[in-house]
Structures are given as C-alpha cells and as structure tokens.
Design a protein around this motif. Structure first.
Motif, PDB file in Angstrom:
ATOM      1  N   GLU B  42      34.590  20.976  55.035  1.00  0.00           N
ATOM      2  CA  GLU B  42      34.118  19.613  55.242  1.00  0.00           C
ATOM      3  C   GLU B  42      32.897  19.338  54.357  1.00  0.00           C
ATOM      4  O   GLU B  42      32.748  18.245  53.803  1.00  0.00           O
ATOM      5  CB  GLU B  42      33.772  19.391  56.717  1.00  0.00           C
ATOM      6  CG  GLU B  42      33.645  17.917  57.053  1.00  0.00           C
ATOM      7  CD  GLU B  42      33.087  17.676  58.433  1.00  0.00           C
ATOM      8  OE1 GLU B  42      32.944  18.644  59.200  1.00  0.00           O
ATOM      9  OE2 GLU B  42      32.786  16.511  58.733  1.00  0.00           O
ATOM     10  N   ASP B  43      32.036  20.324  54.251  1.00  0.00           N
ATOM     11  CA  ASP B  43      30.853  20.143  53.399  1.00  0.00           C
ATOM     12  C   ASP B  43      31.237  19.919  51.944  1.00  0.00           C
ATOM     13  O   ASP B  43      30.554  19.200  51.214  1.00  0.00           O
ATOM     14  CB  ASP B  43      29.940  21.378  53.505  1.00  0.00           C
ATOM     15  CG  ASP B  43      29.177  21.371  54.812  1.00  0.00           C
ATOM     16  OD1 ASP B  43      29.121  20.284  55.439  1.00  0.00           O
ATOM     17  OD2 ASP B  43      28.661  22.428  55.222  1.00  0.00           O
ATOM     18  N   ALA B  44      32.337  20.556  51.550  1.00  0.00           N
ATOM     19  CA  ALA B  44      32.757  20.419  50.152  1.00  0.00           C
ATOM     20  C   ALA B  44      33.365  19.049  49.870  1.00  0.00           C
ATOM     21  O   ALA B  44      33.390  18.594  48.734  1.00  0.00           O
ATOM     22  CB  ALA B  44      33.771  21.516  49.809  1.00  0.00           C
ATOM     23  N   LEU B  45      33.848  18.405  50.926  1.00  0.00           N
ATOM     24  CA  LEU B  45      34.484  17.094  50.738  1.00  0.00           C
ATOM     25  C   LEU B  45      33.415  16.017  50.556  1.00  0.00           C
ATOM     26  O   LEU B  45      32.260  16.205  50.933  1.00  0.00           O
ATOM     27  CB  LEU B  45      35.363  16.770  51.958  1.00  0.00           C
ATOM     28  CG  LEU B  45      36.586  17.682  52.125  1.00  0.00           C
ATOM     29  CD1 LEU B  45      37.279  17.414  53.449  1.00  0.00           C
ATOM     30  CD2 LEU B  45      37.555  17.507  50.977  1.00  0.00           C
ATOM     31  N   PRO B  46      33.820  14.876  49.993  1.00  0.00           N
ATOM     32  CA  PRO B  46      32.823  13.835  49.677  1.00  0.00           C
ATOM     33  C   PRO B  46      32.187  13.196  50.916  1.00  0.00           C
ATOM     34  O   PRO B  46      31.105  12.622  50.824  1.00  0.00           O
ATOM     35  CB  PRO B  46      33.635  12.784  48.913  1.00  0.00           C
ATOM     36  CG  PRO B  46      34.936  13.399  48.585  1.00  0.00           C
ATOM     37  CD  PRO B  46      35.159  14.510  49.538  1.00  0.00           C
ATOM     38  N   GLY B  47      32.862  13.262  52.051  1.00  0.00           N
ATOM     39  CA  GLY B  47      32.265  12.705  53.270  1.00  0.00           C
ATOM     40  C   GLY B  47      32.317  11.194  53.359  1.00  0.00           C
ATOM     41  O   GLY B  47      31.554  10.571  54.074  1.00  0.00           O
ATOM     42  N   ALA B  48      33.254  10.582  52.617  1.00  0.00           N
ATOM     43  CA  ALA B  48      33.352   9.122  52.643  1.00  0.00           C
ATOM     44  C   ALA B  48      34.172   8.641  53.834  1.00  0.00           C
ATOM     45  O   ALA B  48      34.104   7.474  54.207  1.00  0.00           O
ATOM     46  CB  ALA B  48      33.981   8.617  51.350  1.00  0.00           C
ATOM     47  N   ASN B  49      34.944   9.550  54.442  1.00  0.00           N
ATOM     48  CA  ASN B  49      35.823   9.200  55.556  1.00  0.00           C
ATOM     49  C   ASN B  49      36.687   7.986  55.247  1.00  0.00           C
ATOM     50  O   ASN B  49      36.849   7.093  56.063  1.00  0.00           O
ATOM     51  CB  ASN B  49      35.008   8.938  56.830  1.00  0.00           C
ATOM     52  CG  ASN B  49      34.379  10.213  57.358  1.00  0.00           C
ATOM     53  OD1 ASN B  49      35.016  11.266  57.365  1.00  0.00           O
ATOM     54  ND2 ASN B  49      33.134  10.122  57.786  1.00  0.00           N
ATOM     55  N   CYS B  50      37.228   7.944  54.039  1.00  0.00           N
ATOM     56  CA  CYS B  50      37.964   6.764  53.608  1.00  0.00           C
ATOM     57  C   CYS B  50      39.397   6.763  54.099  1.00  0.00           C
ATOM     58  O   CYS B  50      40.038   5.732  54.165  1.00  0.00           O
ATOM     59  CB  CYS B  50      37.960   6.662  52.080  1.00  0.00           C
ATOM     60  SG  CYS B  50      38.844   8.022  51.281  1.00  0.00           S
ATOM     61  N   GLY B  51      39.920   7.914  54.446  1.00  0.00           N
ATOM     62  CA  GLY B  51      41.300   7.992  54.890  1.00  0.00           C
ATOM     63  C   GLY B  51      42.300   8.022  53.758  1.00  0.00           C
ATOM     64  O   GLY B  51      43.492   7.920  53.979  1.00  0.00           O
ATOM     65  N   GLY B  52      41.823   8.152  52.554  1.00  0.00           N
ATOM     66  CA  GLY B  52      42.704   8.149  51.396  1.00  0.00           C
ATOM     67  C   GLY B  52      43.672   9.317  51.373  1.00  0.00           C
ATOM     68  O   GLY B  52      44.740   9.241  50.779  1.00  0.00           O
ATOM     69  N   CYS B  53      43.300  10.417  52.049  1.00  0.00           N
ATOM     70  CA  CYS B  53      44.153  11.582  52.090  1.00  0.00           C
ATOM     71  C   CYS B  53      45.251  11.432  53.132  1.00  0.00           C
ATOM     72  O   CYS B  53      46.181  12.222  53.177  1.00  0.00           O
ATOM     73  CB  CYS B  53      43.306  12.808  52.424  1.00  0.00           C
ATOM     74  SG  CYS B  53      42.247  12.516  53.861  1.00  0.00           S
ATOM     75  N   GLY B  54      45.118  10.402  53.984  1.00  0.00           N
ATOM     76  CA  GLY B  54      46.106  10.210  55.039  1.00  0.00           C
ATOM     77  C   GLY B  54      45.688  10.845  56.348  1.00  0.00           C
ATOM     78  O   GLY B  54      46.439  10.850  57.315  1.00  0.00           O
ATOM     79  N   TYR B  55      44.480  11.395  56.413  1.00  0.00           N
ATOM     80  CA  TYR B  55      43.981  11.988  57.651  1.00  0.00           C
ATOM     81  C   TYR B  55      42.801  11.171  58.164  1.00  0.00           C
ATOM     82  O   TYR B  55      42.125  10.502  57.381  1.00  0.00           O
ATOM     83  CB  TYR B  55      43.549  13.440  57.429  1.00  0.00           C
ATOM     84  CG  TYR B  55      44.722  14.335  57.154  1.00  0.00           C
ATOM     85  CD1 TYR B  55      45.374  14.975  58.206  1.00  0.00           C
ATOM     86  CD2 TYR B  55      45.208  14.493  55.873  1.00  0.00           C
ATOM     87  CE1 TYR B  55      46.480  15.770  57.965  1.00  0.00           C
ATOM     88  CE2 TYR B  55      46.319  15.285  55.619  1.00  0.00           C
ATOM     89  CZ  TYR B  55      46.953  15.928  56.677  1.00  0.00           C
ATOM     90  OH  TYR B  55      48.041  16.698  56.445  1.00  0.00           O
ATOM     91  N   PRO B  56      42.582  11.222  59.490  1.00  0.00           N
ATOM     92  CA  PRO B  56      41.458  10.455  60.022  1.00  0.00           C
ATOM     93  C   PRO B  56      40.129  11.097  59.662  1.00  0.00           C
ATOM     94  O   PRO B  56      39.648  11.984  60.358  1.00  0.00           O
ATOM     95  CB  PRO B  56      41.699  10.462  61.535  1.00  0.00           C
ATOM     96  CG  PRO B  56      42.561  11.644  61.795  1.00  0.00           C
ATOM     97  CD  PRO B  56      43.357  11.895  60.553  1.00  0.00           C
ATOM     98  N   GLY B  57      39.558  10.719  58.566  1.00  0.00           N
ATOM     99  CA  GLY B  57      38.248  11.207  58.175  1.00  0.00           C
ATOM    100  C   GLY B  57      38.294  12.569  57.513  1.00  0.00           C
ATOM    101  O   GLY B  57      39.303  13.276  57.531  1.00  0.00           O
ATOM    102  N   CYS B  58      37.156  12.963  56.932  1.00  0.00           N
ATOM    103  CA  CYS B  58      37.093  14.214  56.184  1.00  0.00           C
ATOM    104  C   CYS B  58      37.262  15.430  57.101  1.00  0.00           C
ATOM    105  O   CYS B  58      37.832  16.439  56.709  1.00  0.00           O
ATOM    106  CB  CYS B  58      35.758  14.306  55.441  1.00  0.00           C
ATOM    107  SG  CYS B  58      35.598  13.048  54.171  1.00  0.00           S
ATOM    108  N   ARG B  59      36.756  15.308  58.318  1.00  0.00           N
ATOM    109  CA  ARG B  59      36.857  16.427  59.255  1.00  0.00           C
ATOM    110  C   ARG B  59      38.331  16.743  59.543  1.00  0.00           C
ATOM    111  O   ARG B  59      38.746  17.897  59.501  1.00  0.00           O
ATOM    112  CB  ARG B  59      36.128  16.051  60.554  1.00  0.00           C
ATOM    113  CG  ARG B  59      36.191  17.103  61.624  1.00  0.00           C
ATOM    114  CD  ARG B  59      34.987  18.007  61.559  1.00  0.00           C
ATOM    115  NE  ARG B  59      35.125  19.154  62.431  1.00  0.00           N
ATOM    116  CZ  ARG B  59      34.419  20.262  62.275  1.00  0.00           C
ATOM    117  NH1 ARG B  59      33.542  20.348  61.292  1.00  0.00           N
ATOM    118  NH2 ARG B  59      34.561  21.267  63.089  1.00  0.00           N
ATOM    119  N   GLY B  60      39.088  15.669  59.832  1.00  0.00           N
ATOM    120  CA  GLY B  60      40.507  15.845  60.122  1.00  0.00           C
ATOM    121  C   GLY B  60      41.243  16.470  58.947  1.00  0.00           C
ATOM    122  O   GLY B  60      42.103  17.333  59.117  1.00  0.00           O
TER     123      GLY B  60
END
Lengths: 453, 294, 333
Positions: B42-60
């Motif tokens: 999660e720390d490595a991810l941008p943390g924008a929680n944009c949902g662009g990956c298709g998951y609810p937020g970076c944590r998901g």
C-alpha cells in the motif's frame, strides 16, 4: 364482494398517496374525428414490450391497409400491420417517441384500400361465435397491445398460466392523466362496441365478472355506461374519486376490489386482469370485424392549441400532421409530449410517428416547459406522503445519486411505478423521479447479472 | 486527609491494573493477523484511491495483489510501470512493462459541426440524459456534453470547454485510471497508447449510423467510406458498423489517413505543422488543438 | 415548423405550484395571529423583540452565506424569517435587545449554518438559540412581563412568574393551593398569563394550527401526538394524586406546549418523514416534557424535549419505514 362495493356510498379510491394535478381536459366535449390520411407513414417494427417483430416486407412492396408487415417473434411479441395502402419506400431508422432511432417501415400512401376480409362497415355484431382459444389467436394476429401506454401484448394477458385463477376482469376507464380524453370519448361514443369487446375478453378469460372503473370527473361517461350495462350480466360500472395515479393497474385493483398486488407480482396473483377501454374496443374490432389494430383515438391538446381534438388516427402518422389538424403548432410552443403530462415522453422532433400506445399529443407552452431551478431538500416529507407505493423518494434519490445500489434494492426501488407524483409535488423541485429511474435501471442490471451468474 | 489521598491513589491504581489486563486479553483474543506485506504494498502505491485498478481504493488493491499468486494481470494505471515494479519487488515477482496509456475523447461534435436539434432540460448529468433520449443533436452516439467524465476525474485531467461543449483531456495530468471511460454512457472516451511527445492519430467519432445520416447530423462524422482503410500501409485501420477504428498499437503515426478522410473525422494531435498544401486539414486539427489548450 | 428547437425533459411535465418559499410564508401567515395577540397583550415590547429577532436572523444568514460560505444568499426563501419569528416567540417580551441579537446569531450561525444551511440542520435553529439564551441568561430569560394590554413600556415592565413556575416552587403546598393564585383556564386560553411572547394564548396558536393544516403545510400527526401524549401522561399522574399533580388541561394550556407542538416540533428539517415515526417522535416529546416539568428542576421542558427528540430523528428516519404497497399480501377474497 360485489354487494359490498354496491353498498358503499362513498366513491372508492386507492389508499396510499396520490396527487391532484389540474385536470385540463380541454378536449372532453370534442367528438372523435377521423383524421385525414397522411402522405407517408413510418410504422415502427417494434411497438410493444417484448421481443421485436421481424419485418416481412421490403422496399417497393405494395401493401394494403391491414396487411402484416412484421411478424411477431415468440410469445411476448406482437404483429405489426400496415395502416395504409401504398408502396413501401424503405425500411429505415426513424426517431420514435422513445427518443432513439428504431427500425421503421416507411410507406408512401396511395389511395385507401383495405385488405380482404376486413369488415369496414359500422354494423354492430353482438354474437360472439369464437372459443376462448380462437379469441386469443385473433387478438395475437390483430397485433393488439395494451393501449393505455404500456403496450404489453394483449394476448399474453388473456392467457392465464397454469395454477393461476382469474375471477375478475377490470376495464380501466380511469384516464387519470391530465389533458387526455381519448378513453373518455371512446366510452361515450363507442360504448356498445366496447361492451361487446368486454364480453369477448370475459369469454377468453373465462370470468363471470367485469368491473369498469371510471373517475368521477367524467359523469357523462359513467351515466352512459351505467345505462348501457343494464341487463348485461356480470358487468358493473364504478365511479371513482379523482386522484392520480388511479389508472395504475395496482392502484385501480385496490380501489375497486381492495386487493393488493404483492410487491414484484402481477394482477394475476390476486385473480385480476386489467385491460384498457381502448383495448376492449380494439378487441371487438379484431374479433368481430377482423380488423387489426391499425388506427387509434389520439387526443391532441394543449393550452395554446387552436382546436384541441380527439382524432382517429392511422398508426404511423407523423405527429406534425395531428398538430396541423388541431390548428397548427402554436408560436409559444416549448415542449411536445407524447402521452399525458405526468408520464408522457417529451418529443425531440415532430416527425415522430403515432404508435399503438400513443394516447395523446400534448403541446406545452414555453413558459411551462422549463423546470424551476432545484433547491436543497427541506425534508418536508411530501414525496413520502404522495407516493402511491409507500416508498421514500427522497431517500431513493439520495441512494441513487451516491450509487448505493444494494441499499436501493433493499428500499424496494423496483416497486416504483414511475408515476411522477414525487417530482410533481416537491417544493424544492428536486429531480426525484429522474434519479430514481436511473437507480432502478442500475438495480435491474445488477439483478440480471446476478441471475446470469 | 492523607488516608483519602492514599485510598484514591490505591483504588485508581487497582482499577487501572484491572483495565490493563482486560484490554490485553481482549486484544489477544480478537487479534487479526494481517500480512505485513499489504502495508508495504500500500505504501508503494500512489494512494490516490481513484479506483482505476477496479478495486475499492489502494488498500483493497494491495490486499488483492498480496493474495494473488501472479500479479501480471494487475495494473496500477496511476503509478504505472515504476510502481508495479516496486510492488513486484516487494512480492518477489517479475513484472512486465506495460505501455502507458492516455484517455482520448472521440467526438468532435462542436455546435458548428453538429447543430442542436432539441434542448435537454433535466438534471445535468449525461447518465440521465442518455436514458431519456439520444441527446440534444441528431447524432445519438456522440458527446452529451454534461461532463460526467469531468465529475469523476480525480486528477483534474479533463475539463469541459464552454465554447465547444466538449471535454478535453490534459495529457500531462491523465493517469489512464479509466474512471472517465466508465462514466461516459456513450463510450466515447478510450484509453489509447501514449506515443512520443503525446502525439495522437485517432478517429474522433463513434457514430455508427450509415454515411448519409451520419454526415447529415454532424459535419465531422465518420461516414464509413473506407478510404482510410485502403490508404493505411500498416493495416491498422478496421471498419465496423460504418465506423473506422485505428488500432493504437499497429498505427505508426504516418498521417496518411488524416489527409484522406473526407470529413476530417481523423484527427492528428501534437505533430509539427505541415506544408501548405494540406492547410485545410491542418487548420481543422490545429483549431481543435487550440481549443483543447484553452 | 420543424425548425423549432423543442425542450426535452424526463416526465413529469407538470408540477404542483408549491415552492419552499410558499411553504415558509405559509408558516409566517399561521404565526401572524399569535403575533398580533402578543402585541395586544404585551404592548410595544413584543414588536421590538420580534423586529430585532427577525432582522438579525435574516442579516446573520445573509452575512454568513455571503462572506463565510461564499454562496448565493438564499434569504428570500423565508426560512430565516420563520426562525426569527419563532425565536422571538420563545423569549420574554422585555428581553434586552443585545441578548436577542446573540440568540439570533446562535440560532442561525450554530443551529443552522454550521450544519450546512436549510435542509441539513438536525436541530430546530430557533430552539437552539432559545436554549442557549435560557442557559446563558437565566435571569433575563425568566423575568416574564405581566400582560397588561397594549402599552409602550419595554425593559422596565413589571414581571411575574409563569403558572408552571408557580407550580415548580410550590414547596409543601398542594396543587389546589397553588391553583388559587394561578390564572383560570379561560385566562390561559386567551393568554392572560406571564410567559414568553408567543406561547401564552392557546386559541391563537390553535388558529395557527388550523391555518397550517388548511394550507397543507404540516400533517396533523406531530401536534396531535404531542398534545395527546402530554394529556395522557399528566392525566395518569393527576388521577394518581390530584393534590400533588396538576390536571392535564393545565399542562396543555400552560408554558410553551402548544407553541412547541404546533410550530417548533413540526419544523420540516428536524422532524421525521413517516407518520409512524411522527407518532413516536410526538409521544417522545410529550413524555420528556412531562418528566422535565414534573420531576425536573426546570419548570418548563418543551424546548429540551424537542431538541432531544430532534436528535433521534435520523434514527427514526432510518428504521421506521412506511408500509410499502403490496408488502404483505392482503386477503382480497
């Protein structure tokens, strides 16, 4: 049950919610006129709910009025007939009342020749010789659909599935939409034929009882029908309190019989089938006169229209011809609606053809055409009070806007009949129904996906 | 006096000790084991929680990747290759490089090109307008102009131009998160391969009507004439439902199709100006570019 | 005629002629009889208090929306006017001007705008202001002027205790002894008692209720349930021991019960949406009022009761649902 209703002195109505829009029945005393033949008609290939029909004519084919031009596909589907005689110009995409381009058979009108076997005389034929099965077949062939606007194929509603029992036929003469008067005029002018039609429907369903519900703002129609049904066994006419949306199937059944159609169920579940007065007339013509559904009564109305009228119109006639016949499009026109003002669809062009479900054409002046800017919800709970289905429109709108579809489903959004009472009454002018409709379509999508999994 | 103080201290201390024991037991009993790598990813991810990956937020997204055996199917459109490489390193896997993408609006139906035929009056969202009817113009495929795409963009990468009534993508900001693509009810926005210098060649039209009708409702519609298909030396253009489509991977940006298109439905963006012969074409695209930059 | 650009919008295409503004001005009309009666009983003080309250409420709303929230001010919707009137109705007619302005600031600033403005405030703004004043300025808020017809005296007016105040301080005396010094029922009904500006005269408030119901601004559920439940709860106590507890009619006619039941508890924003929930809300207010009045240390409890029940409204809205059509299949045979 019947005696109980007869005893009740007060006018019946449905129990939950409802609103009272201004009636505006401008054309109530205008007799039905035959509209002139149009130069060209465009007949949509699919005019009903269910499977679209397949066209059986092609470019340059000669057709007569009453010829089949598209064959029904599957059980929930309906035949489409040519409403005029002439040459098929093309099968093309034409914008229809739904607002989208749909395949239509465009026919150039030449003369007015009817297909063989159609009885075009005005003689009343009372004797019903056909059996229930033959009646259903006739209704299917004649392409009859619910003429109140929902356009559900009528033969489907006449076939009672195994395990279901029907004891009452309800004829919907409520016409609770403001402005519209086509059913009213049919009840006044074509009552005899309509009653034979009801008799035919009763035989097809095998029921002994038919109730005709008419709202109390049409006292002449109630009196006329009451006169006519005297001596007719099993038929009753009831005046109903004026309240929108009484013409909704579920509301009408509750008003007349005090039965509640269960959530997600059909009138069949409480032993009732509902047909519109226009449908009853069409059934008469189909069964006794062999005439398919190719023309219907359309109310053309509006406050600034010169001559509001009730016209007998061929299916496929462009709306602009009707408006021309009613005195031309007024200068101050802002919106033209197909159907009534509460549930009708606004048209984007006047080339849209009349279809089987077109009950009226309403011209709305510019100053009434625009919506008032919306404000913040003040939680006055008017929408909850007027909802005839006992829903909470303010909440449904919120959930739809926030895309919380699962909660939306829990809050019974699919029970919404889209009558528009909530939007009509909202003092903050919130687009309640718009978002509820959007939410509904999403929830339907989710349910379909769930089933296909 | 002293006894009061003593008793107070004593009772509070005992109370505190009991509470501490209870808290400890509860914490032990309800302890949830969590893979420590989830936090790392999660720390490595941008943390924008944009949902662009298709998951609810970076944590998901992080949880899903840690759970999965192979992360080659996953992609964080915002962080791109670098982020995914980092994630792969944490999870001890290999990550193939993916082409960076950018959102492209495939409609050029300005009021001049596409005359208005009706006026929509309702909630200002494309979603509702699209369920009601085909839109304010004769074209039932094009942009509805109510800006649902702008609404969902988390990166200020798309904006509505008042004059043209169309959305424009700011390439530098766009992370190809796919939010606008899903928001658009008419599927006008497409994620296409990002080329050098943000150069683009694409069919700026999604109209599937037959040629005559398409041309009637919009001056710059693709009329499905097929000239571009013939002229393309790389077989990058296909024709389906009266609509040309340029494959962004096969396209080598030769610009032959741009010159060939009779309705200027194919746009070129980010190229240096051409010689004067093709002024008209160039003007067309330059205009739209100018508007985009406004 | 085909060149005309038609408007296309989703159904319905006709609307009822109601607006937020019309509803708010309807409430104002329903409040006017009470205002007129107050001026006749308390004189110029009622006019000053009302004017100051209304003007400052509207002004604060305008200033906050314009300069703090940077929004288009919406003072013309009439909600600030209603809040101003209600705040004035809930304070004594001789309250110093400065205190009224503070009350207006709390009502609009804290009670309404801090939650986002009209439609989002969980508590009745006027009551928030009133309770704030009651706690901050107990002396000024409880020195009620004695009604003596129209007069021009303001702050120096003679003051007296409210009937509920008398009851609270009765000490060892029985109710009937207190009742001797309390106003008669007809005095209570016509407002011949000490009390807040707009709470004394039962009959003008009931005229207001009739106006509200006639204009279809509120439904009958909330006022009826509050009055009924207060009557029942005090009735039970009264039947149990008439020497200790006052009778139900006395409780209904005194204090702010009618004002609260008709105008304060029915505030759209802070009351429930469904009739069933309205009953629970109303009975809750009735019960709390009786408890505070009879067993609490304050002589009057309607404002507190309404504020407490306001807090339950989101919960009621969430869990109390209207009966859906066709929810349980009725036996139609």
């Amino acid at each position: 049950m019947i005696t109980k209703i007869q005893e009740a002195k007060v006018l019946r109505t449905f129990s939950k919610g409802g609103v009272h829009p201004a009636e505006q029945k401008l054309s109530a005393d205008k007799a039905i006129e035959k509209a002139g033949l149009p130069k060209q008609v465009s007949i949509p290939i699919a005019q009903h709910i269910g499977a679209p029909s397949t066209p059986v004519v092609k470019k340059k084919d000669q057709v007569k009025a009453g010829d089949v031009i598209a064959q029904s596909q599957g059980f929930v589907s309906s035949n489409i007939h040519s409403s005029v005689s002439g040459t098929v110009a093309k099968i093309d995409q034409v914008i229809d009342a739904s607002g989208f381009r749909k395949p239509c058979a465009v026919i150039n009108v030449e003369g007015d020749e009817w297909a063989d076997g159609i009885d075009t005389s005005a003689d009343l034929i009372r004797d019903i010789t056909l059996s229930a099965e033959e009646i259903r077949q006739k209704v299917l062939e004649a392409g009859i659909v619910g003429m109140g606007g929902a356009t559900f194929p009528s033969h489907v509603k006449l076939s009672v599935p195994e395990g279901k029992e029907v004891d009452t036929l309800i004829i919907n003469g409520v016409e609770c939409e403001p402005y519209l008067t086509s059913d009213h005029r049919v009840m006044l002018e074509r009552a005899e034929e309509m009653l034979v039609g009801i008799r035919i429907l009763m035989r097809a369903l095998g029921v002994e009882k038919a109730l005709i519900g008419v709202e109390h703002n049409k006292p002449d129609a109630i009196a006329h029908l009451k006169n006519m049904v005297e001596g007719e066994e099993g038929m009753e006419v009831y005046g109903l309190k004026v309240k929108y949306p009484q013409g909704g199937e579920k509301q009408l059944i509750q008003a007349l019989l005090d039965r509640e159609v269960p959530s997600g169920g059909l009138p069949l579940d409480v032993g009732v089938v509902v047909h519109n007065v226009g449908t009853a007339l069409a059934v008469y013509e189909a069964v006794q006169k062999n005439k398919p559904l190719i023309e219907r009564v359309v109310t053309v109305t509006g406050k600034s229209l010169a001559k509001p009228a009730n016209l007998l119109v061929r299916i496929g006639t462009p709306v602009k011809d009707l408006i021309e016949a009613a005195g031309g499009l007024p200068e101050d026109t802002g919106k033209v609606v197909s159907g009534g003002p509460m549930m009708g669809k606004a048209l984007q062009t006047l080339d849209v053809p009349v279809v089987k479900g077109t009950s009226g054409i309403l011209v709305i002046p510019e100053k009434e055409a625009k919506r008032t800017p919306e404000m913040h919800c003040i939680r006055c709970s008017r929408c909850v009070t007027v909802c005839p289905m006992g829903l909470e429109p303010y909440l449904l709108k919120q959930l739809a806007q926030q895309e919380r579809y699962e909660e939306l489903e829990e809050q019974s959004v699919l029970d919404c009949i889209e009558c528009g009472s909530c939007s009509f009454t909202c003092p903050a002018h919130l687009p309640l129904l718009d978002y509820i409709r959007l939410g509904k379509s999403h929830v339907n999508q989710i349910i379909r996906n769930r089933k296909s999994k | 006096m002293t006894t009061t103080v003593l008793y107070t201290i004593l009772s509070l201390s005992i109370l505190g000790a009991i509470m501490a024991v209870i808290l400890y037991i509860v914490a032990q009993k309800f302890k949830v084991y969590e893979d420590p790598r989830i936090d790392e990813v999660e720390d490595a991810l941008p943390g924008a929680n944009c949902g662009g990956c298709g998951y609810p937020g970076c944590r998901g997204f992080a949880e899903a990747m840690v759970k999965a055996d192979d992360i080659s199917e996953f992609n964080c459109p915002v962080g791109g290759n670098e982020t995914m490489k980092e994630v792969a390193r944490i999870l001890g896997q290999e990550m193939e490089e993916k082409d960076p993408k950018v959102a492209v609006v495939r409609c050029n139906g300005t009021p001049q090109n596409r005359p208005q035929t009706s006026q929509y009056d309702g909630p200002s969202t494309c979603a509702i307008e699209a369920t009601l009817y085909g839109g304010e113009t004769g074209c039932h495929y094009g942009c509805l102009g109510k800006g649902d795409c702008v609404e969902v963009c988390e990166f200020d990468a798309i904006f509505m131009n008042e004059e043209t009534g169309l959305p424009y993508v700011i390439d530098e900001n766009c992370t190809a998160c796919n939010a606008c693509v899903t928001a658009c009810p008419n599927d006008i926005i497409e994620l296409r391969k990002r080329n050098k210098k943000d150069r683009k060649i694409y069919v700026s039209c999604v109209n599937q009507d037959k040629g005559a009708l398409a041309r009637k409702v919009c001056k710059v519609a693709c009329i499905g004439c097929g000239k571009c298909v013939k002229v393309c030396p790389f077989d990058a253009i296909t024709m389906e439902n009266n609509l040309a489509y340029i494959d962004p991977v096969k396209c080598k940006l030769c610009r032959k199709c741009v010159e060939e298109c009779p309705t200027h439905a194919i746009l070129e963006v980010g190229f240096p100006p051409r010689k004067k012969k093709k002024e008209a074409t160039e003007k067309q695209s330059a205009e739209s570019q100018d508007k985009a930059k406004n | 005629m085909n060149n005309k650009v038609l408007t296309v919008s989703p159904s319905p295409h006709v609307y009822e002629n109601t607006t937020v503004r019309k509803l708010m001005y309807g409430v104002v009309i329903a409040l006017l009889p009470t205002l007129a009666w107050s001026v006749m009983t308390f004189g110029i003080g009622a006019i000053i208090v009302t004017l100051v309250s209304v003007v400052s409420c509207i002004l604060f709303e305008y200033l906050i929306q314009k300069f703090l929230l940077k929004r288009q001010p919406t003072i013309s919707d009439g909600s600030a006017l209603v809040t101003g009137l209600l705040l004035a109705f809930n304070v004594p007619a001789n309250l110093p001007v400065g205190i009224i302005i503070i009350g207006a600031l709390v009502s609009i600033g804290i009670g309404k705008m801090s939650f986002g403005g009209l439609g989002t405030n969980p508590f009745n703004p006027a009551l928030v202001g009133r309770v704030f004043l009651l706690i901050s300025f107990p002396a000024q808020m409880t020195s009620w002027p004695i009604p003596k017809g129209f007069n021009t005296g303001y702050v120096d007016a003679q003051t007296g205790a409210t009937p509920l105040g008398l009851l609270q301080e009765k000490g060892e005396a029985t109710v009937s002894q207190v009742m001797e010094s309390a106003p008669s029922y007809s005095d209570l009904f016509y407002g011949q008692m000490s009390g807040s500006l707009g709470e004394m005269a039962g009959f003008v408030l009931i005229i207001g209720l009739i106006i509200l119901l006639y204009l279809r601004i509120i439904s009958w559920h909330i006022p009826v349930s509050i009055i009924l439940s207060t009557g029942i709860f005090t009735g039970i106590l009264w039947l149990a021991d008439p020497t200790q507890y006052a009778d139900p009619l006395f409780h209904i006619l005194t204090g702010g019960l009618l004002l609260g039941a008709i105008f304060m508890a029915t505030d759209y924003v802070s009351s429930p949406m469904v009739p069933k929930a309205m009953w629970i809300y109303g009975v809750g207010i009735g019960l709390l009022t009786v408890i505070i009045r009879v067993f609490g240390s304050y002589p009057e409890g309607v404002s507190f009761a309404i504020l407490v029940m306001n807090a339950f409204v989101p919960l009621l809205n969430r869990y109390i649902k209207p009966r859906r059509f066709g929810e349980e299949v009725q036996d139609g045979q």
